[in-house]
Design an enzyme around this catalytic site. Structure first.
Site, PDB file in Angstrom:
ATOM      1  N   SER A  13       0.831  -1.204   0.000  1.00 37.61           N
ATOM      2  CA  SER A  13       0.000   0.000   0.000  1.00 37.61           C
ATOM      3  C   SER A  13       0.865   1.253   0.000  1.00 37.61           C
ATOM      4  CB  SER A  13      -0.878   0.029   1.246  1.00 37.61           C
ATOM      5  OG  SER A  13      -1.785  -1.023   1.229  1.00 37.61           O
ATOM      6  N   CYS A  14       0.183   2.355  -0.260  1.00 37.46           N
ATOM      7  CA  CYS A  14       0.794   3.678  -0.199  1.00 37.46           C
ATOM      8  C   CYS A  14       1.504   3.852   1.142  1.00 37.46           C
ATOM      9  CB  CYS A  14      -0.304   4.727  -0.358  1.00 37.46           C
ATOM     10  SG  CYS A  14       0.219   6.411  -0.155  1.00 37.46           S
ATOM     11  N   PRO A  15       2.711   4.358   1.237  1.00 41.22           N
ATOM     12  CA  PRO A  15       3.515   4.946   0.157  1.00 41.22           C
ATOM     13  C   PRO A  15       4.535   3.969  -0.451  1.00 41.22           C
ATOM     14  CG  PRO A  15       4.571   5.440   2.230  1.00 41.22           C
ATOM     15  CD  PRO A  15       3.401   4.523   2.539  1.00 41.22           C
TER      16      PRO A  15
END
Lengths: 75, 160
Positions: A13-15
């Site tokens: 997932s982000c980042p």
């Protein structure tokens, strides 16, 4: 297309996709192509934005079975 | 790239797990953008820099009280909403795992790995009675002038 390095960022997932892409890109030289595979929907906007700001060029994007693949040429 | 690197500075004032997580996600993203990143921790944000283990230090009564009432380390911080006396953080950590996102302690490790400048505000460190031994390694201590020096060259400056 000559892919110099493949980055598997699937499931992250982000980042993380951008963080990993930056790390992978640091190991390449100008003109070499990095392939990034990710399942993060946000990466669709994130990776091109990051590439542009960092002076790289997105050559192609493909979406297949929920996996986004980017080919980015180092600037 | 030979041109001057861009700069991002973040003031982390909050000691909430969710807000600190947002700060560190932006910071890690900015580092990937090849920015020089500074996170300036002040007041409750300093708790993100506390070691989770107890450090033997000499303290006065008030300082001991503060130390007891503040979370020892990033993993023990509460949520800004839906904390539910500590159940909220457990739930959010479960969801973080499920979505393969990075929990706050790992985001902080990643920040260090990416060469970020983590700064503790000296004045509030003293105010809250924290000792350098209680804070994680590899951080700097500074004041408002040092922050402003970074922020005035900053392209992105946030207060969280």
């Amino acid at each position: 297309m000559n892919v110099a390095k493949v980055l598997d960022a699937k499931g992250l997932s982000c980042p993380m996709p951008v963080v990993k892409a930056k790390k992978a890109m640091d190991e390449l030289t100008s003109g070499q192509v990095l392939e990034v595979q990710t399942t993060d929907k946000g990466a669709k906007s994130d990776l091109p934005a990051w590439a542009q700001a960092s002076g790289h060029k997105v050559i192609d994007i493909k979406e297949e079975n929920g996996i986004l693949t980017f080919w980015i040429e180092k600037g | 790239m030979s041109q001057q690197k861009k700069k991002t500075t973040i003031i982390l004032f909050s000691g909430d797990y969710d807000k600190a997580m947002a700060a560190y996600i932006i910071a890690n993203g900015a580092a990937a953008y090849d920015h020089d990143v500074t996170i300036f921790h002040t007041f409750w944000g300093l708790n993100a820099l506390r070691k989770d283990a107890h450090a033997p230090v000499q303290k006065g009564f008030l300082e001991k009280m503060f130390a007891k009432m503040m979370p020892r380390g990033a993993d023990r911080m509460g949520l800004s909403r839906m904390n539910f006396a500590g159940i909220g953080p457990k739930l959010i950590k479960h969801v973080i795992k499920k979505h393969n996102a990075m929990p706050l302690p790992q985001l902080i490790d990643m920040a260090k790995e990416q060469g970020m400048k983590l700064v503790a505000c000296q004045m509030t460190v003293d105010l809250l009675g924290l000792k350098p031994e209680e804070l994680i390694d590899g951080i700097e201590f500074a004041g408002v002038a040092a922050y402003l020096a970074d922020a005035s060259e900053g392209n992105v400056n946030l207060f969280i």
